[in-house]
Design a protein around this motif. Structure first.
Motif: not given
Length: 543
Positions: A42-68
């Motif tokens: 899985i490759l996920m790249i955020v190109t705008g806005g913001h959100g939250i992703i939970e990976l194995e019960r840990q939350q990460h903030n996602l903003t433009c320019g972040t990659m999973l």
């Protein structure tokens, strides 16, 4: 939440990567995906806005320019999109198959930054995937390979220094009030003091001692903004011996004494439209603010005071905020962005989804020295709520159950009162209750529920509000099919005329004083209009 499955395979020195699926993050729900292939990546790249992703019960903030980046075998993923969130989701496979952990992009922290070029490539890749060109049959493979190479290049470039530097900065951020030295930190990083100093200054723009002083003074400003601490006590908290020394260092960094800083009218920058709205409710125009589309239509600020981003978000954000010369920046807890702005001004972080809009509003009023104005605003708002409840009591009696749906292209969302989206009005101010089917699905624990559009009738309520409908032709077709379905037509709310297709998503996205007031009025106008029209009177509620 969808748990990605495990698998095993072999490693090959020459591997080739092929995209299996490319989708727009806007409208994609990772937690609802049931067809993720085993042994894929899985490759996920955020190109705008913001959100939250939970990976194995840990939350990460996602903003433009972040990659999973992760293997489908290793992580449980739950994605919670927020304001204007969009980007690219890519599921791909490798031939020959790789064993778990062999993905060259899946090293260390699963969420990290990418270059603006990678964001551009990802956006172009999505366009070509959705609308392939007959005369460019290899465009997807070419762009995808270029994207992977760019992401890997960026990772390799920063990994050597960033690995130890990030650990050092994290340690300093936790222990800045202790007696830290450059030699201690260099030893901790496993590099020479000279190399430590060069790398540290290149990354932060400051020497080690300057950085420690800045952290302490920014923390002092945050405490002064949100509290009235004793100067001597505050000095001890920050690692200074006495209040007079803190005052001297404070003036060196800020330009004025702590007491003068507390008294002055602050120049404020708001990095979230909820916080901008809170400031406007107490008649403060931020030097720079983020405005939602709904707020922009209210013409609440001139164009030069609206925060916009061009090019690299980090560069654009820093330049725009620095040019505003703020005394304080108000933001949600976004560690990457807030650390970037450390040299500019103190960032007061309001915890995301942990404070109601009233608490956020009151905290912002304290920062702006406008507590009385905020109290007066809330008193007027509560009077309006009281009048609304009297009217509903007269017209409806006991409130019963209600539900607010936001309908996307393929799925629908409803929320608890702690997540806003109008639910704080229905379940808080107006006394309606969530239907039992929502509570059984864990609405109060999770904060929201996501279902496919055709499953909406499985959650009956006495009043149904729809605050957004799909914008695409396919989405609108699904919505029309729902309205024409027998299960929808049998709902009590539909048969009694207690269905309200409001379709005002921008107004209902806000979680702030101005949005809450507008949401209250919209709900009341919808409910009372229906009742009076059934009684052959047209007298919608308005105040």
């Amino acid at each position: 939440m969808h748990t990605l499955r495990s698998g095993s395979s072999i490693t090959h020195p020459h591997s080739f990567h092929f995209p299996l699926r490319i989708a727009n993050l806007n409208g994609l729900s990772v937690s609802g995906e049931q067809d993720i292939r085993p042994h894929s990546s899985i490759l996920m790249i955020v190109t705008g806005g913001h959100g939250i992703i939970e990976l194995e019960r840990q939350q990460h903030n996602l903003t433009c320019g972040t990659m999973l980046c992760c293997n489908s075998s290793t992580l449980s993923i739950s994605l919670n999109p927020q304001y204007h969130f969009h980007g690219v989701w890519i599921e791909y496979t490798t031939q020959p198959p790789q064993h778990t952990g062999a993905n060259p992009l899946n090293k260390g922290t699963p969420v990290r930054a990418v270059s603006p070029k990678a964001c551009t490539l990802a956006s172009e890749l999505l366009k070509i995937w959705e609308k392939p060109a007959q005369d460019q049959p290899f465009a997807v493979q070419q762009l995808f390979s270029e994207l992977l190479a760019e992401c890997f290049s960026r990772q390799t470039e920063i990994q050597a220094s960033a690995h130890w530097l990030d650990q050092v900065l994290q340690h300093i951020g936790t222990h800045y009030n202790e007696d830290l030295t450059r030699a201690q930190m260099a030893e901790r990083a496993g590099v020479s003091p000279e190399h430590f100093s060069r790398t540290f200054r290149k990354a932060t723009g400051q020497t080690f001692n300057e950085y420690i002083s800045l952290l302490r003074i920014r923390r002092a400003q945050q405490r002064i903004l949100t509290d009235t601490p004793n100067l001597t006590t505050l000095a001890l908290e920050l690692g200074y011996g006495e209040g007079t020394y803190l005052s001297r260092k404070f003036k060196q960094v800020v330009g004025i004494s702590p007491a003068a800083y507390h008294r002055k009218n602050k120049r404020i920058v708001a990095l979230n439209f909820n916080h901008t709205a809170s400031l406007r409710a107490i008649e403060i125009m931020p030097e720079l603010g983020v405005y939602s589309s709904w707020m922009e239509r209210l013409e609440l600020a001139p164009a030069q005071q609206k925060l916009r981003f061009e090019g690299s978000r980090d560069t654009s954000l820093y330049q725009s905020v620095a040019a505003a010369r703020p005394d304080v920046i108000i933001s949600y807890s976004l560690p990457g962005e807030n650390k970037l702005l450390l040299p500019v001004a103190p960032v007061v972080e309001l915890p995301y989804m942990q404070m109601g809009w009233r608490e956020q509003f009151q905290q912002i009023a304290v920062i702006a020295n406008r507590e009385q104005q905020a109290e007066a605003w809330l008193n007027r708002y509560d009077e309006l709520c009281h009048a609304a409840n009297l009217e509903l009591g007269r017209l409806l009696g006991a409130r019963g159950t209600a539900i607010v749906w936001e309908i996307d292209e393929e799925v629908a969302y409803c929320y608890s009162s702690s997540f806003g989206h109008g639910s704080q009005i229905l379940y808080g101010e107006l006394g309606f209750r969530p239907p039992s089917a929502l509570l059984e699905q864990g609405l109060l624990h999770n904060g929201y529920l996501e279902v496919s559009i055709d499953h909406i009738p499985a959650y009956p309520a006495e009043h149904i509000f729809i605050t957004s409908i799909p914008s695409t032709r396919e989405g609108r077709a699904r919505f029309r099919a729902l309205l024409q379905s027998p299960s929808w037509q049998k709902l009590e709310a539909v048969q009694k005329g207690n269905f309200y297709p409001l379709n005002q998503p921008e107004k209902f996205y806000g979680f702030d004083p101005l949005s809450s007031l507008a949401q209250l009025k919209t709900f009341m106008q919808a409910i009372t209009s229906q009742i009076y029209m059934r009684q052959d009177h047209i007298k919608p509620w308005s105040s």
